[in-house]
Write a protein that holds these residues in place. Structure first.
Motif, short mmCIF file in Angstrom:
data_model
loop_
_atom_site.label_atom_id
_atom_site.label_comp_id
_atom_site.label_asym_id
_atom_site.label_seq_id
_atom_site.Cartn_x
_atom_site.Cartn_y
_atom_site.Cartn_z
N PHE A 175 0.81 -1.22 0.00
CA PHE A 175 0.00 0.00 0.00
C PHE A 175 0.84 1.26 0.00
CE2 PHE A 175 -2.78 -3.23 1.80
CZ PHE A 175 -3.96 -3.01 1.10
N ILE A 176 0.36 2.27 -0.69
CA ILE A 176 0.96 3.60 -0.63
C ILE A 176 -0.16 4.62 -0.42
CG2 ILE A 176 2.97 3.04 -2.04
CD1 ILE A 176 1.57 4.38 -4.39
N LEU A 177 0.18 5.71 0.25
CA LEU A 177 -0.79 6.77 0.48
C LEU A 177 -1.04 7.52 -0.82
CD1 LEU A 177 -2.53 8.36 2.52
CD2 LEU A 177 -0.55 9.84 2.92
N LYS A 178 -2.28 7.56 -1.23
CA LYS A 178 -2.66 8.19 -2.49
C LYS A 178 -3.11 9.63 -2.28
CE LYS A 178 -6.10 7.56 -6.20
NZ LYS A 178 -7.16 6.65 -6.71
N GLU A 179 -3.86 9.86 -1.20
CA GLU A 179 -4.41 11.19 -0.98
C GLU A 179 -4.75 11.40 0.48
OE1 GLU A 179 -7.73 13.98 -3.32
OE2 GLU A 179 -7.41 11.88 -3.89
N ASP A 180 -4.59 12.65 0.92
CA ASP A 180 -4.96 13.06 2.27
C ASP A 180 -5.97 14.19 2.12
OD1 ASP A 180 -5.18 14.05 4.83
OD2 ASP A 180 -3.04 14.17 5.21
N VAL A 181 -7.23 13.89 2.40
CA VAL A 181 -8.31 14.86 2.20
C VAL A 181 -8.60 15.56 3.52
CG1 VAL A 181 -10.70 15.22 1.49
CG2 VAL A 181 -9.29 13.50 0.33
N MET A 182 -8.24 16.81 3.57
CA MET A 182 -8.45 17.61 4.78
C MET A 182 -9.88 18.11 4.85
SD MET A 182 -5.18 17.73 5.82
CE MET A 182 -4.87 19.16 6.83
N LEU A 183 -10.40 18.19 6.05
CA LEU A 183 -11.74 18.73 6.25
C LEU A 183 -11.61 20.15 6.79
CD1 LEU A 183 -13.59 15.69 7.84
CD2 LEU A 183 -13.54 16.41 5.45
N PRO A 184 -12.09 21.13 6.06
CA PRO A 184 -11.96 22.52 6.49
C PRO A 184 -12.49 22.73 7.90
CG PRO A 184 -12.86 22.39 4.28
CD PRO A 184 -12.84 20.99 4.81
#
Length: 202
Positions: A175-184
């Motif tokens: 596995f590799i980290l694809k995306e980090d979605v921040m929550l405003p």
């Protein structure tokens, strides 16, 4: 948009937390992903009608109905609690009365997550910290076995993830980290209020 708005739009009932706790420490209490968080996720993460998403610990099915309505994706909900499973099925009846003509279905199964047989078309797996890392590891192993049998792009979406989940994936060679979605706003107060998306590396 508030919680009641989307429940009314989808003609479902998913608000409210679980009353009481599960008998086993391996399974965590039910709490649906906030609609505001789902809005943020799916403005940054693309899900299409060709995708098939599996929500482990789906509860009353909120994510399933949301992605089916928004993206027309096939959605599978896995729930071990019979009471929540029955509520998800009831929500499905209500949803389909309003969302007639949907080509891509919604499925629910009442079983333990580690006993769910991964479908060859399942390519996106959602976890809102539903169970212990021991069960998470078993589920991830099942996903990888399915991938070995049928190579395809696979994503794992983690919301409010435990450190144990992250440690396992960060150390795992597949596995590799694809995306980090921040929550405003939310992530400033609580670092767990975010979506981490991992993909199978091949």
């Amino acid at each position: 948009m508030n919680e009641q708005y989307y429940d009314a739009l989808l003609n479902i009932k998913t608000t409210g937390e679980q009353k009481g706790f599960n008998d086993s420490f391996h399974y965590h209490r039910y709490e649906p992903t906030p609609y505001s968080a789902l809005e943020t996720l799916f403005t940054q993460y693309e899900l299409t009608s060709s995708d098939r998403i599996v929500d482990f610990g789906c509860g009353k099915g909120r994510l399933n109905f949301y992605v089916n309505y928004l993206c027309n994706a096939t959605a599978v909900g896995i729930e071990m609690n019979e009471h929540f499973y029955e509520q998800a099925i009831d929500n499905q009846r209500r949803y389909l009365k309003k969302a007639k003509g949907r080509k891509h279905p919604i499925h629910f199964q009442c079983c333990l997550a580690q006993e769910y047989k991964i479908h060859p078309l399942d390519n996106c797996f959602y976890f809102f910290n539903p169970f212990s890392v021991q069960i998470f590891i078993q589920v991830v192993n099942n996903i990888l076995l399915s991938w070995e049998e049928n190579k395809r792009e696979i994503d794992l979406i983690l919301y409010y993830s435990s450190e144990d989940y992250l440690h396992h994936l960060e150390k795992h060679p597949s596995f590799i980290l694809k995306e980090d979605v921040m929550l405003p706003e939310l992530d400033r107060k609580n670092p767990y209020e975010r979506f981490l998306i991992y993909k199978v590396a091949y």
